[in-house]
Structures are given as structure tokens and as C-alpha cells.
Design a protein around this motif. Structure first.
Motif, PDB file in Angstrom:
ATOM      1  N   UNK A 126      -4.944  -0.169 -13.414  1.00 21.30           N
ATOM      2  CA  UNK A 126      -4.999  -0.397 -11.965  1.00 21.30           C
ATOM      3  C   UNK A 126      -6.386  -0.125 -11.376  1.00 21.30           C
ATOM      4  N   UNK A 127      -7.438  -0.294 -12.185  1.00 20.82           N
ATOM      5  CA  UNK A 127      -8.786  -0.088 -11.645  1.00 20.82           C
ATOM      6  C   UNK A 127      -8.960  -1.004 -10.434  1.00 20.82           C
ATOM      7  N   UNK A 128      -9.507  -0.461  -9.335  1.00 18.73           N
ATOM      8  CA  UNK A 128      -9.661  -1.275  -8.126  1.00 18.73           C
ATOM      9  C   UNK A 128      -8.454  -1.205  -7.209  1.00 18.73           C
ATOM     10  N   UNK A 129      -7.355  -0.629  -7.702  1.00 17.29           N
ATOM     11  CA  UNK A 129      -6.158  -0.488  -6.845  1.00 17.29           C
ATOM     12  C   UNK A 129      -5.811   0.976  -6.611  1.00 17.29           C
ATOM     13  N   UNK A 130      -6.723   1.894  -6.918  1.00 19.82           N
ATOM     14  CA  UNK A 130      -6.433   3.311  -6.693  1.00 19.82           C
ATOM     15  C   UNK A 130      -7.610   3.969  -5.975  1.00 19.82           C
ATOM     16  N   UNK A 131      -7.292   4.665  -4.869  1.00 26.12           N
ATOM     17  CA  UNK A 131      -8.316   5.357  -4.112  1.00 26.12           C
ATOM     18  C   UNK A 131      -7.917   6.808  -3.884  1.00 26.12           C
ATOM     19  N   UNK A 132      -8.882   7.615  -3.474  1.00 29.78           N
ATOM     20  CA  UNK A 132      -8.587   9.033  -3.213  1.00 29.78           C
ATOM     21  C   UNK A 132      -9.076   9.411  -1.824  1.00 29.78           C
ATOM     22  N   UNK A 180      -1.106  -0.912  -4.451  1.00 28.21           N
ATOM     23  CA  UNK A 180      -2.414  -0.311  -4.259  1.00 28.21           C
ATOM     24  C   UNK A 180      -2.111   1.122  -3.807  1.00 28.21           C
ATOM     25  N   UNK A 181      -2.648   2.139  -4.447  1.00 30.14           N
ATOM     26  CA  UNK A 181      -2.267   3.513  -4.124  1.00 30.14           C
ATOM     27  C   UNK A 181      -3.457   4.318  -3.598  1.00 30.14           C
ATOM     28  N   UNK A 182      -3.164   5.144  -2.604  1.00 26.73           N
ATOM     29  CA  UNK A 182      -4.153   6.091  -2.087  1.00 26.73           C
ATOM     30  C   UNK A 182      -3.606   7.496  -2.338  1.00 26.73           C
ATOM     31  N   UNK A 183      -4.332   8.253  -3.163  1.00 27.59           N
ATOM     32  CA  UNK A 183      -3.918   9.614  -3.491  1.00 27.59           C
ATOM     33  C   UNK A 183      -4.585  10.578  -2.513  1.00 27.59           C
ATOM     34  N   UNK A 216       0.853  -1.195   0.000  1.00 25.93           N
ATOM     35  CA  UNK A 216       0.000   0.000   0.000  1.00 25.93           C
ATOM     36  C   UNK A 216       0.882   1.235   0.000  1.00 25.93           C
ATOM     37  N   UNK A 217       0.644   2.110  -0.964  1.00 29.62           N
ATOM     38  CA  UNK A 217       1.398   3.365  -1.051  1.00 29.62           C
ATOM     39  C   UNK A 217       0.441   4.546  -0.899  1.00 29.62           C
ATOM     40  N   UNK A 218       0.815   5.486  -0.042  1.00 34.00           N
ATOM     41  CA  UNK A 218       0.033   6.710   0.135  1.00 34.00           C
ATOM     42  C   UNK A 218       0.871   7.873  -0.373  1.00 34.00           C
ATOM     43  N   UNK A 219       0.240   8.722  -1.187  1.00 39.10           N
ATOM     44  CA  UNK A 219       0.963   9.818  -1.842  1.00 39.10           C
ATOM     45  C   UNK A 219       0.225  11.121  -1.573  1.00 39.10           C
ATOM     46  N   UNK A 220       0.860  12.057  -0.871  1.00 39.50           N
ATOM     47  CA  UNK A 220       0.229  13.370  -0.709  1.00 39.50           C
ATOM     48  C   UNK A 220       0.627  14.257  -1.889  1.00 39.50           C
ATOM     49  N   UNK A 221      -0.254  15.225  -2.180  1.00 38.96           N
ATOM     50  CA  UNK A 221      -0.058  15.962  -3.427  1.00 38.96           C
ATOM     51  C   UNK A 221      -0.258  15.008  -4.599  1.00 38.96           C
ATOM     52  N   UNK A 222      -1.069  13.985  -4.370  1.00 35.52           N
ATOM     53  CA  UNK A 222      -1.258  12.912  -5.355  1.00 35.52           C
ATOM     54  C   UNK A 222      -2.000  13.356  -6.604  1.00 35.52           C
ATOM     55  N   UNK A 223      -2.636  14.532  -6.525  1.00 37.33           N
ATOM     56  CA  UNK A 223      -3.332  15.055  -7.706  1.00 37.33           C
ATOM     57  C   UNK A 223      -2.398  15.892  -8.572  1.00 37.33           C
ATOM     58  N   UNK A 224      -1.190  16.138  -8.104  1.00 36.52           N
ATOM     59  CA  UNK A 224      -0.275  17.023  -8.823  1.00 36.52           C
ATOM     60  C   UNK A 224       0.606  16.279  -9.804  1.00 36.52           C
ATOM     61  N   UNK A 225       1.532  17.016 -10.400  1.00 40.11           N
ATOM     62  CA  UNK A 225       2.371  16.460 -11.455  1.00 40.11           C
ATOM     63  C   UNK A 225       3.256  15.328 -10.977  1.00 40.11           C
TER      64      UNK A 225
END
Ligand SMILES: NC(=O)c1ccc[n+]([C@@H]2O[C@H](COP(=O)([O-])OP(=O)(O)OC[C@H]3O[C@@H](n4cnc5c(N)ncnc54)[C@H](O)[C@@H]3O)[C@@H](O)[C@H]2O)c1
Length: 267
Positions: free
Chosen positions: A59-65, A35-38, A11-20
Motif C-alpha cells: 500500500x505504498x502511497x496509500x498510508x500516511x501518518x 487509503x489509511x491515515x495513522x 479514507x480510513x483514519x485510525x487513532x492508536x494507529x502505531x499500536x498492536x
């Protein structure tokens, strides 16, 4: 991908995940099985980024916001709890949200903008570490990358708040490593140079007026002779978050086309 850069089941969490840079990193990690959480404060951009990850990384099903402001401690706690309850915890954390602030001489730098830049780029990074690390420490493993900048390694005219904040990100990285002795958790910093995202375009527009002219001007500051792409940062971040970097902690990775290797570094 198999081997030490495989993120399958992680599981990877990325802040600023909507950015470049955050969005590109999400795609790279998802392509390697994560599996990523933006996390971002901009809901519309988050949803667009998630769609792009799902499509480009298959990655449908492996990405959340998760909509959160990284300066707000309750909201930071909320995305960390969400990751724990819904995804089983965080293996890889990209602590990346940031803002550029103003371009102004230090004697004229607006104090309220200074405070905002410190709030997002320092307090936000601190709060991410404060709330993500306990879960990693409890499991005895985990990797974090904080986004600093070449502005953490040299002076840049007009960048008092941004440069001070990015020096602090490197400082927080080292302090975290010291606090994490014997924990099994690694923390590193990435120091991007001129990377073609909304942020760089906004900065060159402030500096030069015309975006294309500005991008051409900053491209010349790097011996590689061009600006970088978000994916060129994402590749380094993915490496640092992976088992391939298992003996790397407290490091500062430059991704800047060699700009700091020359005397004329555009500072
Ligand atoms: N682009 C470059 O040239 C460059 C160079 C060095 C460092 N950086 C750093 O890379 C990181 C990513 O920047 P980018 O270039 O992708 O820019 P970007 O503007 O595309 O992305 C930044 C993201 O952070 C989000 N964000 C800002 N404040 C937030 C807050 N309070 N809470 C939650 N999210 C917030 C924004 O909504 C945006 O989606 C930043 O830390 C930036 O300082 C960028």
C-alpha cells in the motif's frame, strides 16, 4: 477485495494507529483498498507502523501518518482537518487509542493515573467523535468504531480506571447513535478480550511478573483456550466499518474467545 467489504477509494483514519490493534486494522483496511491515515502520539512507532502497512498491504502511497495526542482538542482538530484537506474527508474512523493505566485495588488506585486513563480513553474518544462526525454528517454517510473492552461488560479486579473508562466508551457509542438519528452515519463498539499486544504484555507483567507465565494464565480464561491476535480484532473492526455492516449501529461486538460466556471469566 471486491464486494461489500471493499474499501477502494475510501479514507480510513485510525487513532492508536502505531499500536498492536490499530496497526493490524490499518493493514486489513489497506489490503481491502483503503487509503489509511495513522494517528498516534508516538512518532517513531507511527513511522514503523506505516512502513509495515506499506509492505504487508502493498500500500505504498496509500498510508500516511499524523502525530497527535488524542486528549488535546487542537491536535484532534488538526488531524481531522488534515484528512479533509489532503484526503478529501473521512469515510471510516477507528477511534482506538487507549492506555491501560495501573493495576491496583480501588482503595489504592493512584488518582493521577485515574485522571490520565480517563483523559485518553474517554476524553480522547469523545474528542474524536466530536470532530470527525461533522464531516460524516455533512456527507450523509460514514462509519465509526470505538474500542471498548471486555472491561466494559464485567468487573475486573484492579481495573477501576480502565473499566470505568471502557464502560464510558460504550456509553459514548450509544449516545452518539442517538444523536446521529437519520444522519446515515453508523457508530459501533468493539470489546476485545485478551489480545496479544504491548498493552496486554504490560498488564500481565504488572499482575504476574513473568510475561510468558502471565499470557499462559490469561489464555485459560477464554473457552477458546488462547489469547487473541490483533488481526482477529481488526477483522471485526473492518467488517463494522464496511458496507457489509450497513444495518449495524450502536452494537457492542465481543472479540474475546468466549471469555464472558462462562461464569469463570477471570474477573
Ligand atoms: N490488547 C488487549 O488485550 C486489549 C483488550 C481490550 C481493549 N484493548 C484496547 O484496544 C486499544 C488498542 O490497544 P492495543 O492493545 O493495540 O495497545 P497498544 O499499546 O499496542 O496501542 C495503543 C496505542 O495508542 C497510542 N496512544 C496512547 N495514548 C495516546 C494518546 N494520548 N494520543 C494518541 N495516541 C495514544 C499508543 O502510543 C499506542 O500506539 C486500546 O483502546 C485498548 O484499551 C486492548
Amino acid at each position: 477485495m471486491s464486494g461489500s467489504q471493499d474499501f477502494t477509494g475510501r479514507v480510513a483514519v485510525i487513532t492508536g494507529g502505531a499500536g498492536g490493534i490499530g496497526g493490524a486494522t490499518a493493514i486489513v483496511l489497506a489490503r481491502r483498498g483503503a487509503r489509511v491515515l495513522l494517528v498516534d502520539r508516538d512518532r517513531g512507532a507511527l513511522e514503523r507502523a506505516a512502513t509495515r502497512v506499506a509492505t504487508e498491504a502493498d500500500a505504498a502511497g496509500r498510508v500516511g501518518v499524523f502525530v497527535a495526542d488524542v486528549t488535546d482538542e487542537a491536535q484532534v482538530r488538526a488531524y481531522v482537518e488534515h484528512a479533509r484537506e489532503e484526503l478529501g474527508g473521512i469515510d471510516a474512523f477507528y477511534n482506538n487509542a487507549g492506555i491501560e493505566g495501573a493495576v491496583a485495588h480501588i482503595t489504592e488506585y493512584p488518582t493521577e493515573v485515574f485522571d490520565q486513563v480517563i483523559a485518553v480513553n474517554v476524553r480522547g474518544v469523545f474528542l474524536g467523535l466530536k470532530h470527525v462526525l461533522p464531516g460524516m454528517i455533512a456527507r450523509g454517510r460514514g462509519a465509526v468504531v470505538n474500542t471498548a473492552s471486555i472491561a466494559a461488560a464485567t468487573g475486573l479486579a484492579g481495573s477501576a480506571a480502565y473499566g470505568a473508562a471502557k464502560h464510558a466508551v460504550v456509553g459514548l457509542t450509544k449516545m452518539a447513535v442517538a444523536d446521529l438519528k437519520d444522519s446515515g452515519v453508523r457508530v459501533n463498539a468493539v470489546l476485545p478480550g485478551m489480545i496479544d499486544t504491548r498493552m496486554l504484555r504490560a498488564l500481565v507483567e504488572q499482575l504476574v511478573g513473568d510475561v510468558d507465565e502471565g499470557l499462559a494464565a490469561v489464555a485459560g480464561a477464554a473457552p477458546l483456550g488462547r489469547v487473541g491476535t490483533p488481526f482477529e480484532v481488526a477483522e471485526v473492526v473492518a467488517f463494522l466499518l464496511s458496507d457489509a455492516a450497513s444495518y449495524v449501529t450502536g452494537a457492542e461486538y465481543l472479540v474475546e474467545g468466549g471469555a464472558l460466556a462462562t461464569l469463570d471469566n477471570g474477573g
